[in-house]
Design an enzyme around this catalytic site. Structure first.
Site, mmCIF file in Angstrom:
data_model
loop_
_atom_site.group_PDB
_atom_site.id
_atom_site.type_symbol
_atom_site.label_atom_id
_atom_site.label_comp_id
_atom_site.label_asym_id
_atom_site.label_seq_id
_atom_site.Cartn_x
_atom_site.Cartn_y
_atom_site.Cartn_z
ATOM 1 N N PRO A 192 0.813 -1.225 0.000
ATOM 2 C CA PRO A 192 0.000 0.000 0.000
ATOM 3 C C PRO A 192 0.848 1.278 0.000
ATOM 4 C CG PRO A 192 -0.931 -1.607 1.522
ATOM 5 C CD PRO A 192 0.357 -2.190 1.015
ATOM 6 N N CYS A 207 12.559 -10.761 -12.177
ATOM 7 C CA CYS A 207 11.272 -11.259 -12.712
ATOM 8 C C CYS A 207 10.603 -10.164 -13.552
ATOM 9 C CB CYS A 207 10.323 -11.657 -11.584
ATOM 10 S SG CYS A 207 11.022 -12.816 -10.415
ATOM 11 N N GLU A 232 4.230 -2.620 -13.606
ATOM 12 C CA GLU A 232 5.549 -3.101 -14.068
ATOM 13 C C GLU A 232 6.526 -1.938 -14.225
ATOM 14 O OE1 GLU A 232 6.695 -5.991 -14.450
ATOM 15 O OE2 GLU A 232 4.951 -7.320 -14.543
HETATM 16 P P1 TGC Z 1 18.940 -0.114 -7.132
HETATM 17 O O1 TGC Z 1 19.736 0.362 -5.962
HETATM 18 O O2 TGC Z 1 18.886 0.723 -8.372
HETATM 19 O O3 TGC Z 1 19.411 -1.563 -7.532
HETATM 20 C C1 TGC Z 1 19.577 -2.595 -6.572
HETATM 21 C C2 TGC Z 1 20.247 -3.752 -7.247
HETATM 22 O O4 TGC Z 1 19.326 -4.330 -8.196
HETATM 23 C C3 TGC Z 1 19.891 -4.296 -9.505
HETATM 24 N N1 TGC Z 1 18.799 -4.045 -10.467
HETATM 25 C C4 TGC Z 1 18.292 -4.988 -11.244
HETATM 26 N N2 TGC Z 1 18.604 -6.282 -11.375
HETATM 27 C C5 TGC Z 1 17.893 -7.003 -12.254
HETATM 28 N N3 TGC Z 1 16.898 -6.473 -13.000
HETATM 29 C C6 TGC Z 1 16.559 -5.180 -12.886
HETATM 30 N N4 TGC Z 1 15.565 -4.678 -13.624
HETATM 31 C C7 TGC Z 1 17.268 -4.371 -11.978
HETATM 32 N N5 TGC Z 1 17.189 -3.065 -11.601
HETATM 33 C C8 TGC Z 1 18.142 -2.884 -10.666
HETATM 34 C C9 TGC Z 1 20.919 -3.172 -9.467
HETATM 35 O O5 TGC Z 1 21.885 -3.333 -10.462
HETATM 36 C C10 TGC Z 1 21.473 -3.316 -8.065
HETATM 37 O O6 TGC Z 1 22.405 -4.373 -8.078
HETATM 38 P P2 TGC Z 1 23.734 -4.308 -7.147
HETATM 39 O O7 TGC Z 1 24.510 -5.536 -7.550
HETATM 40 O O8 TGC Z 1 24.441 -3.021 -7.505
HETATM 41 O O9 TGC Z 1 23.253 -4.341 -5.750
HETATM 42 O O10 TGC Z 1 17.467 -0.421 -6.623
HETATM 43 P P3 TGC Z 1 16.352 0.524 -6.096
HETATM 44 O O11 TGC Z 1 15.758 -0.105 -4.886
HETATM 45 O O12 TGC Z 1 16.862 1.937 -5.991
HETATM 46 O O13 TGC Z 1 15.225 0.429 -7.258
HETATM 47 C C11 TGC Z 1 15.451 0.836 -8.538
HETATM 48 C C12 TGC Z 1 14.093 0.914 -9.314
HETATM 49 C C13 TGC Z 1 13.331 2.151 -8.917
HETATM 50 C C14 TGC Z 1 14.459 0.989 -10.787
HETATM 51 C C15 TGC Z 1 13.216 -0.343 -9.038
HETATM 52 O O14 TGC Z 1 12.806 -0.408 -7.753
HETATM 53 C C16 TGC Z 1 11.997 -0.403 -9.938
HETATM 54 O O15 TGC Z 1 12.065 -0.921 -11.018
HETATM 55 N N6 TGC Z 1 10.822 0.121 -9.440
HETATM 56 C C17 TGC Z 1 9.534 -0.074 -10.138
HETATM 57 C C18 TGC Z 1 8.702 -1.069 -9.355
HETATM 58 C C19 TGC Z 1 7.917 -1.983 -10.250
HETATM 59 O O16 TGC Z 1 8.143 -2.057 -11.458
HETATM 60 N N7 TGC Z 1 7.024 -2.741 -9.664
HETATM 61 C C20 TGC Z 1 6.278 -3.693 -10.389
HETATM 62 C C21 TGC Z 1 5.459 -4.570 -9.472
HETATM 63 S S1 TGC Z 1 4.905 -6.048 -10.257
HETATM 64 C C22 TGC Z 1 3.695 -5.519 -11.286
HETATM 65 O O17 TGC Z 1 3.435 -4.371 -11.495
HETATM 66 C C23 TGC Z 1 2.956 -6.592 -11.960
HETATM 67 S S2 TGC Z 1 1.732 -6.051 -13.040
HETATM 68 C C24 TGC Z 1 1.263 -7.569 -13.496
HETATM 69 C C25 TGC Z 1 0.479 -7.666 -14.701
HETATM 70 O O18 TGC Z 1 1.064 -7.794 -15.821
HETATM 71 O O19 TGC Z 1 -0.769 -7.756 -14.500
HETATM 72 P P1 FAD Z 2 3.665 5.484 -6.845
HETATM 73 O O1 FAD Z 2 4.950 4.751 -6.721
HETATM 74 O O2 FAD Z 2 3.053 6.062 -5.625
HETATM 75 O O3 FAD Z 2 3.856 6.633 -7.953
HETATM 76 C C1 FAD Z 2 2.898 7.667 -8.121
HETATM 77 C C2 FAD Z 2 3.465 8.638 -9.178
HETATM 78 O O4 FAD Z 2 4.712 9.167 -8.720
HETATM 79 C C3 FAD Z 2 3.735 7.942 -10.510
HETATM 80 O O5 FAD Z 2 3.405 8.808 -11.574
HETATM 81 C C4 FAD Z 2 5.226 7.714 -10.484
HETATM 82 O O6 FAD Z 2 5.809 7.673 -11.802
HETATM 83 C C5 FAD Z 2 5.714 8.915 -9.714
HETATM 84 N N1 FAD Z 2 7.000 8.685 -9.032
HETATM 85 C C6 FAD Z 2 7.282 7.741 -8.085
HETATM 86 N N2 FAD Z 2 8.582 7.807 -7.749
HETATM 87 C C7 FAD Z 2 9.138 8.785 -8.497
HETATM 88 C C8 FAD Z 2 10.465 9.305 -8.644
HETATM 89 N N3 FAD Z 2 11.509 8.802 -7.938
HETATM 90 N N4 FAD Z 2 10.658 10.304 -9.523
HETATM 91 C C9 FAD Z 2 9.637 10.796 -10.271
HETATM 92 N N5 FAD Z 2 8.369 10.339 -10.191
HETATM 93 C C10 FAD Z 2 8.128 9.344 -9.325
HETATM 94 N N6 FAD Z 2 2.111 -5.008 -8.270
HETATM 95 C C11 FAD Z 2 2.540 -6.250 -7.910
HETATM 96 O O7 FAD Z 2 3.437 -6.413 -7.109
HETATM 97 N N7 FAD Z 2 1.953 -7.359 -8.458
HETATM 98 C C12 FAD Z 2 0.944 -7.277 -9.362
HETATM 99 O O8 FAD Z 2 0.444 -8.316 -9.853
HETATM 100 C C13 FAD Z 2 0.467 -5.987 -9.727
HETATM 101 N N8 FAD Z 2 -0.595 -5.887 -10.575
HETATM 102 C C14 FAD Z 2 -1.139 -4.643 -10.806
HETATM 103 C C15 FAD Z 2 -2.332 -4.548 -11.530
HETATM 104 C C16 FAD Z 2 -2.907 -3.308 -11.747
HETATM 105 C C17 FAD Z 2 -4.197 -3.213 -12.472
HETATM 106 C C18 FAD Z 2 -2.268 -2.135 -11.283
HETATM 107 C C19 FAD Z 2 -2.846 -0.767 -11.566
HETATM 108 C C20 FAD Z 2 -1.085 -2.215 -10.563
HETATM 109 C C21 FAD Z 2 -0.516 -3.476 -10.296
HETATM 110 N N9 FAD Z 2 0.632 -3.607 -9.506
HETATM 111 C C22 FAD Z 2 1.090 -4.845 -9.160
HETATM 112 C C23 FAD Z 2 1.210 -2.434 -8.861
HETATM 113 C C24 FAD Z 2 2.093 -1.594 -9.778
HETATM 114 O O9 FAD Z 2 3.307 -2.202 -10.027
HETATM 115 C C25 FAD Z 2 2.273 -0.214 -9.117
HETATM 116 O O10 FAD Z 2 1.036 0.450 -9.207
HETATM 117 C C26 FAD Z 2 3.361 0.594 -9.753
HETATM 118 O O11 FAD Z 2 4.651 0.013 -9.524
HETATM 119 C C27 FAD Z 2 3.378 2.054 -9.257
HETATM 120 O O12 FAD Z 2 3.267 2.121 -7.858
HETATM 121 P P2 FAD Z 2 2.153 3.074 -7.184
HETATM 122 O O13 FAD Z 2 0.861 2.818 -7.852
HETATM 123 O O14 FAD Z 2 2.272 2.889 -5.724
HETATM 124 O O15 FAD Z 2 2.591 4.549 -7.599
#
Ligand code: TGC
Ligand code: FAD
Length: 393
Positions: free
Chosen positions: A142, A247, A372
């Site tokens: 959350p 992943c 993602e």
């Molecule tokens: P940071 O300090 O930058 O990096 C920590 C360590 O991780 C390594 N790393 C990666 N390794 C593999 N793959 C990647 N994509 C990687 N990105 C970073 C990095 O090299 C470092 O390694 P080391 O050896 O130097 O320790 O990490 P940070 O905590 O500052 O985070 C960086 C950031 C913001 C890019 C990362 O947290 C991020 O990608 N945030 C976005 C979160 C996100 O995408 N969440 C998705 C949730 S799942 C979802 O949304 C499913 S939707 C499902 C559907 O399709 O329905």
């Molecule tokens: P926040 O992180 O609160 O961001 C809000 C806004 O601030 C965004 O515009 C963002 O770009 C901006 N922002 C944040 N940080 C910064 C920064 N450093 N600099 C500039 N701008 C910034 N997650 C899972 O784990 N598993 C799932 O299966 C999954 N499925 C999902 C399905 C749906 C339909 C949706 C909508 C989301 C799902 N998610 C899942 C969650 C999804 O990955 C998050 O919503 C996403 O990573 C963004 O997080 P948040 O919504 O908390 O937005």
């Protein structure tokens, strides 16, 4: 089921010539399945906000779950171009159903295959591959979305089991999932991955209602209230944020291909409509303003198709970097949203109805641009990659 789905995939730069016969066969199998099983029902399910769970076995049969997982574990053992094509065809039908497949294959099967014990692989992978089990992936909380490293969900070592407490939010598939791959911190603040099974005491999965987007995909929370996790359910060797982020690379890659499928469907629909719809005595396709929209759509679709094809070859050679994947995910989704909005206008008032898929694609893509990794986060990943400067913190 009878389908009146007349979709024809745009291929302006003859990209088919870059595909193998196996790629084309897989694509035509998935395309036929989408036309027969998905497009005839999807509008109704999306309107009613129902998840068509009955499609899971069919998705399993067309290799939508874990296409690149080896055959010995129930996967299809395909390459990354084939994986991309499967995601593109499914998202052509609906982003929510592609979501189901992405989560199952990239976020549940991939970590079990990559980080799991042999016992975990044998127990779960074949049943996930054929759609007997549905899985979900719990990373977002959350109060921790873009910054999952700040998660507060915890495990405590209690000797012969772990005690899990915390909550995950916005989790695709959660309310129907049989298992959840969950990321939590241990006593040393290391991020660990574990497999939680439905039925474990203290584990609940409430549904999130009232979404205007991905209405045919089911979304929920994962709530852990003193859940006892057997030690055999933890991934033994991965102990950092790199576990879940690796992943995400897999799933983001699939989305980069998939979103183009939604754009292709919008373009195909708008082109056909523009040729048939007459105003001022001629088809609207004959007016320059409509041609501009259509010409720009096919240009952007073609550029995105080329980008993901090249990314697929890099991935096949194990050379694709996370930053390259981020660029493609961001580009494809932005492009698809723009195409959907332009296509909607070409259909005039008809574009807002469920008679055509465009508005559903557009609303779906509003989630795809956020999950993602948001549009902004992927830009910052590219920014950091090219400058060496971290602008996240
Ligand atoms: P940071 O300090 O930058 O990096 C920590 C360590 O991780 C390594 N790393 C990666 N390794 C593999 N793959 C990647 N994509 C990687 N990105 C970073 C990095 O090299 C470092 O390694 P080391 O050896 O130097 O320790 O990490 P940070 O905590 O500052 O985070 C960086 C950031 C913001 C890019 C990362 O947290 C991020 O990608 N945030 C976005 C979160 C996100 O995408 N969440 C998705 C949730 S799942 C979802 O949304 C499913 S939707 C499902 C559907 O399709 O329905
Ligand atoms: P926040 O992180 O609160 O961001 C809000 C806004 O601030 C965004 O515009 C963002 O770009 C901006 N922002 C944040 N940080 C910064 C920064 N450093 N600099 C500039 N701008 C910034 N997650 C899972 O784990 N598993 C799932 O299966 C999954 N499925 C999902 C399905 C749906 C339909 C949706 C909508 C989301 C799902 N998610 C899942 C969650 C999804 O990955 C998050 O919503 C996403 O990573 C963004 O997080 P948040 O919504 O908390 O937005």
């Amino acid at each position: 089921m009878i389908s009146n789905d007349l979709y024809e995939a745009p291929d302006y730069y003859l990209l088919d010539e870059l595909l193998t016969e196996e790629h084309k066969l897989i694509r035509s199998t998935v395309r036929a399945w989408v036309k027969k099983e998905l497009t005839p029902i999807i509008e109704d399910y999306a309107q009613k906000a129902f998840f068509p769970k009955q499609l899971l076995k069919g998705l399993g049969a067309i290799a939508a779950f874990g296409p690149t997982i080896p055959i010995q574990y129930g996967g299809a053992g395909l390459d990354y171009i084939a994986y991309g094509l499967v995601m593109q065809e499914i998202e052509r039908g609906d982003s929510g159903i592609r979501s189901t497949a992405s989560v199952q294959g990239s976020l549940v099967m991939y970590p079990i295959y990559t980080y799991g014990t042999e016992e975990q692989k044998q127990k779960y992978l074949p049943k996930l591959a054929d759609g007997t089990y549905l899985g979900c992936f719990g990373l977002t909380e959350p109060n921790h979305g873009s910054d999952p490293s700040a998660m507060i969900t915890r495990i405590q070592d209690k000797g012969d089991y772990y005690l899990l407490n915390g909550a995950k939010m916005w989790i695709s598939n959660a309310p129907c999932a049989d298992i959840a791959v969950v990321w939590a911190k241990d006593e040393t603040n290391s991020i660990r991955g574990l497999i939680v099974e439905r039925g474990m005491e203290g584990f609940t999965t409430p549904e999130i209602h009232n979404k205007w987007s991905l209405r045919a995909s089911i979304t929920g929370e994962l709530v852990f209230d003193n859940v006892r996790i057997p030690k055999t359910h933890i991934f033994p060797d991965i102990k950092s944020i790199k576990g879940p982020l690796s992943c995400l690379n897999q799933a983001r890659y699939g989305i980069a291909w998939g979103a183009i499928g939604a754009a292709m469907d919008c373009y195909d629909t708008a082109l056909k409509y523009a040729k048939q719809r007459e105003q001022f005595g001629k088809p609207i396709a004959a007016f320059q303003l409509q041609q501009k929209k259509l010409a720009e759509m096919i240009t952007e679709i073609t550029k995105a198709q080329l980008l993901v094809w090249r990314l697929g070859t890099l991935k096949n050679d194990n050379k694709a970097t996370p930053a390259q994947i981020s660029m493609a995910k961001r580009n494809s989704v932005e492009m698809a949203l723009h195409v959907a909005r332009e296509a909607r206008q070409i259909l005039g008032a008809m574009g807002i109805t469920g008679e055509y898929p465009i508005m559903r694609h557009m609303m779906n893509l509003e989630s795809v641009v956020t999950y993602e990794g948001t549009h902004d986060i992927h830009l910052l990943i590219t920014g950091m990659d090219i400058t060496g400067e971290n602008a996240f913190k």
